[in-house]
Design an enzyme around this catalytic site. Structure first.
Site, PDB file in Angstrom:
ATOM      1  N   ASN A  62     -10.313   0.443  -0.456  1.00 25.78           N
ATOM      2  CA  ASN A  62      -8.844   0.420  -0.343  1.00 25.78           C
ATOM      3  C   ASN A  62      -8.272  -0.178  -1.628  1.00 25.78           C
ATOM      4  O   ASN A  62      -8.466  -1.359  -1.901  1.00 25.78           O
ATOM      5  CB  ASN A  62      -8.475  -0.430   0.881  1.00 25.78           C
ATOM      6  CG  ASN A  62      -6.978  -0.531   1.110  1.00 25.78           C
ATOM      7  OD1 ASN A  62      -6.179  -0.282   0.210  1.00 25.78           O
ATOM      8  ND2 ASN A  62      -6.603  -0.924   2.315  1.00 25.78           N
TER       9      ASN A  62
ATOM     10  N   CYS B 282       0.800  -1.237   0.000  1.00 20.26           N
ATOM     11  CA  CYS B 282       0.000   0.000   0.000  1.00 20.26           C
ATOM     12  C   CYS B 282       0.828   1.280   0.000  1.00 20.26           C
ATOM     13  O   CYS B 282       0.303   2.355  -0.287  1.00 20.26           O
ATOM     14  CB  CYS B 282      -0.948   0.012   1.182  1.00 20.26           C
ATOM     15  SG  CYS B 282      -2.035  -1.410   1.203  1.00 20.26           S
TER      16      CYS B 282
ATOM     17  N   HIS C 264      -2.667   7.082   2.290  1.00 17.73           N
ATOM     18  CA  HIS C 264      -3.232   5.830   1.773  1.00 17.73           C
ATOM     19  C   HIS C 264      -4.665   5.699   2.266  1.00 17.73           C
ATOM     20  O   HIS C 264      -4.968   5.975   3.430  1.00 17.73           O
ATOM     21  CB  HIS C 264      -2.369   4.655   2.241  1.00 17.73           C
ATOM     22  CG  HIS C 264      -3.008   3.332   2.002  1.00 17.73           C
ATOM     23  ND1 HIS C 264      -3.556   2.992   0.777  1.00 17.73           N
ATOM     24  CD2 HIS C 264      -3.219   2.269   2.823  1.00 17.73           C
ATOM     25  CE1 HIS C 264      -4.071   1.771   0.865  1.00 17.73           C
ATOM     26  NE2 HIS C 264      -3.881   1.319   2.079  1.00 17.73           N
TER      27      HIS C 264
HETATM   28  O1  UT7 Z   1      -4.179  -1.195   3.477  1.00 17.58           O
HETATM   29  C1  UT7 Z   1      -3.432  -2.148   4.155  1.00 17.58           C
HETATM   30  C2  UT7 Z   1      -3.292  -1.766   5.593  1.00 17.58           C
HETATM   31  N1  UT7 Z   1      -4.478  -2.163   6.302  1.00 17.58           N
HETATM   32  C3  UT7 Z   1      -5.109  -1.345   7.135  1.00 17.58           C
HETATM   33  O2  UT7 Z   1      -4.735  -0.215   7.315  1.00 17.58           O
HETATM   34  C4  UT7 Z   1      -6.262  -1.930   7.924  1.00 17.58           C
HETATM   35  C5  UT7 Z   1      -6.330  -1.386   9.325  1.00 17.58           C
HETATM   36  N2  UT7 Z   1      -7.449  -1.968  10.062  1.00 17.58           N
HETATM   37  C6  UT7 Z   1      -8.731  -1.606   9.866  1.00 17.58           C
HETATM   38  O3  UT7 Z   1      -9.021  -0.766   9.036  1.00 17.58           O
HETATM   39  C7  UT7 Z   1      -9.789  -2.261  10.735  1.00 17.58           C
HETATM   40  O4  UT7 Z   1      -9.143  -3.032  11.723  1.00 17.58           O
HETATM   41  C8  UT7 Z   1     -10.755  -3.163   9.933  1.00 17.58           C
HETATM   42  C9  UT7 Z   1     -11.667  -2.308   9.077  1.00 17.58           C
HETATM   43  C10 UT7 Z   1      -9.993  -4.148   9.048  1.00 17.58           C
HETATM   44  C11 UT7 Z   1     -11.657  -3.962  10.894  1.00 17.58           C
HETATM   45  O5  UT7 Z   1     -12.337  -3.077  11.767  1.00 17.58           O
HETATM   46  P1  UT7 Z   1     -12.303  -3.311  13.342  1.00 17.58           P
HETATM   47  O6  UT7 Z   1     -13.078  -2.222  13.942  1.00 17.58           O
HETATM   48  O7  UT7 Z   1     -10.857  -3.440  13.770  1.00 17.58           O
HETATM   49  O8  UT7 Z   1     -13.081  -4.680  13.512  1.00 17.58           O
HETATM   50  P2  UT7 Z   1     -12.558  -6.063  14.117  1.00 17.58           P
HETATM   51  O9  UT7 Z   1     -11.669  -6.763  13.158  1.00 17.58           O
HETATM   52  O10 UT7 Z   1     -12.087  -5.853  15.516  1.00 17.58           O
HETATM   53  O11 UT7 Z   1     -13.903  -6.876  14.190  1.00 17.58           O
HETATM   54  C12 UT7 Z   1     -14.963  -6.491  15.101  1.00 17.58           C
HETATM   55  C13 UT7 Z   1     -16.143  -7.396  14.882  1.00 17.58           C
HETATM   56  C14 UT7 Z   1     -15.787  -8.877  14.892  1.00 17.58           C
HETATM   57  O12 UT7 Z   1     -16.883  -9.582  15.487  1.00 17.58           O
HETATM   58  P3  UT7 Z   1     -16.807 -10.071  17.006  1.00 17.58           P
HETATM   59  O13 UT7 Z   1     -15.610 -10.979  17.080  1.00 17.58           O
HETATM   60  O14 UT7 Z   1     -16.636  -8.817  17.825  1.00 17.58           O
HETATM   61  O15 UT7 Z   1     -18.096 -10.761  17.205  1.00 17.58           O
HETATM   62  C15 UT7 Z   1     -15.737  -9.244  13.439  1.00 17.58           C
HETATM   63  O16 UT7 Z   1     -16.003 -10.607  13.211  1.00 17.58           O
HETATM   64  O17 UT7 Z   1     -16.704  -7.135  13.590  1.00 17.58           O
HETATM   65  C16 UT7 Z   1     -16.821  -8.372  12.875  1.00 17.58           C
HETATM   66  N3  UT7 Z   1     -16.684  -8.104  11.448  1.00 17.58           N
HETATM   67  C17 UT7 Z   1     -17.725  -7.709  10.686  1.00 17.58           C
HETATM   68  N4  UT7 Z   1     -19.016  -7.520  10.981  1.00 17.58           N
HETATM   69  C18 UT7 Z   1     -19.824  -7.112   9.972  1.00 17.58           C
HETATM   70  C19 UT7 Z   1     -15.575  -8.152  10.691  1.00 17.58           C
HETATM   71  N5  UT7 Z   1     -15.873  -7.808   9.431  1.00 17.58           N
HETATM   72  C20 UT7 Z   1     -17.194  -7.531   9.402  1.00 17.58           C
HETATM   73  C21 UT7 Z   1     -18.085  -7.133   8.398  1.00 17.58           C
HETATM   74  N6  UT7 Z   1     -19.374  -6.921   8.733  1.00 17.58           N
HETATM   75  N7  UT7 Z   1     -17.697  -6.900   7.126  1.00 17.58           N
END
Ligand code: UT7
Length: 314
Positions: free
Chosen positions: A270, A112, A240
């Site tokens: 992204n 990225c 980014h």
């Molecule tokens: O470009 C490359 C570099 N990458 C980045 O910069 C990514 C940086 N990270 C992020 O942007 C965020 O961490 C994400 C957008 C990837 C994820 O968001 P988050 O707020 O960190 O969510 P999480 O992974 O902690 O997941 C929270 C909950 C989980 O459920 P439980 O375990 O709390 O029941 C996930 O299973 O959200 C759930 N979840 C979803 N729910 C609905 C994960 N994806 C989804 C989804 N829809 N699409």
């Protein structure tokens, strides 16, 4: 050593658009979760278009806007992490399509942060006298790496390309591309992985989020310092486009005064190495930035690598 500047930008996105509601049919997700956690509303998805098609379209637009012709280009650099072909590389394939004669042509993969790395290497080549005029392109077909049953990734990524024409400046002119601040934390490399044949992307979202929101603002500030500019003097900030919350957190820490902040992630998702030139080109096209404006570009992601520099708006 004279510096270089961006003369023109161009971008291209495939016409097919997927909304959050479209994705809610495929996986257990909803518009509210995607908008509040990541900020994305839509993303563009390539169908028949190859990576080379996307890159060529963006480069063609940048070239047309620059008023230069393909035979005036002597360097082509493509930043991408989604090239399928090993040879010819993407840069050579794009050069052939455009009719660029005898260019140095190479791909660069720092995921990225790729566009800022590519821009720095083009600037360095021009400063060293190894090139006069370059096409620097960020292009990705991120959807090739997606598992469409994995809701944690398939809602995030999109396809597209952005390109810049970069050329040598007069001796003594103020540099149009400032010094790069680049580096990586390779010990955290497994936080974003796209590995193996038919690779599928996965990431430790929370640890990348923490890294991005806590470690990167001082590095972005360093890029300003190295260009001799205070963040409050910036007219634009194009980071980014990974997550709206990350963009806003870094922007808040930088202490921007009246800079336009790119938030193209909302419409495009992204797009990895394409996200910075895509978002930058759109801001210029819409007239939200003016020629000569100082703009901070800052890429970060897989690696975990980062790179950024202050550039003057074409
Ligand atoms: O470009 C490359 C570099 N990458 C980045 O910069 C990514 C940086 N990270 C992020 O942007 C965020 O961490 C994400 C957008 C990837 C994820 O968001 P988050 O707020 O960190 O969510 P999480 O992974 O902690 O997941 C929270 C909950 C989980 O459920 P439980 O375990 O709390 O029941 C996930 O299973 O959200 C759930 N979840 C979803 N729910 C609905 C994960 N994806 C989804 C989804 N829809 N699409």
């Amino acid at each position: 050593m004279s510096g270089s500047r961006i003369v023109a930008l161009g971008h291209y996105q495939p016409p097919k658009v997927l909304t959050n509601d479209d994705l809610a049919v495929l996986v257990d997700t909803d518009d509210e979760w995607i908008r509040t956690r990541v900020g994305i509303r839509t993303r563009h998805v390539a169908e028949a278009e190859t990576l080379v098609d996307l890159a060529t379209e963006a480069a063609q637009k940048a070239l047309a806007r620059s008023g230069r012709t393909a035979d005036e280009i002597d360097l082509v650099v493509v930043a991408t992490c989604t090239a399928v072909e090993r040879s010819p590389n993407t840069a050579a394939a794009v050069a052939a399509r455009l009719g660029v004669r005898a260019p140095a042509a190479y791909d660069i993969n720092t995921v990225c942060s790729g566009f800022s790395y590519a821009l720095a290497t083009a600037d360095h080549a021009i400063r060293a006298g190894a090139a006069r005029r370059a096409l620097v392109i960020g292009a990705e077909r991120m959807t090739d790496t997606l598992d469409w049953t994995d809701r944690s990734t398939c809602v995030i990524f999109g396809d597209g390309a952005g390109a810049a024409v970069v050329e040598a400046q007069e001796e003594g002119a103020e540099p149009g591309i400032g010094p790069v601040v680049w580096g990586s934390e390779p010990e955290k490399g497994d936080a974003v992985v796209i590995t193996g044949w038919n690779p599928v992307i996965s990431q430790q979202g929370q640890s990348v989020f923490r890294w991005a929101t806590t470690q990167l603002a001082p590095l972005a500030r360093q890029a300003c310092e190295r260009a001799g500019i205070d963040p409050s003097e910036l007219k634009g900030f194009v980071p980014h486009q990974a997550n709206l919350r990350i963009i806003d957190a870094i922007a808040a820490k930088l202490g921007l005064a009246d800079a336009v902040v790119a938030r193209d992630v909302v419409d495009s998702g992204n797009t990895s190495a394409a996200s910075i030139p895509l978002a930058f080109s759109k801001l210029v096209e819409r007239g939200e930035l003016s020629p000569g404006d100082p703009v901070l570009l800052f890429g970060f992601g897989g690696g975990l690598a980062y790179a950024g520099q202050v550039v003057r708006c074409p």
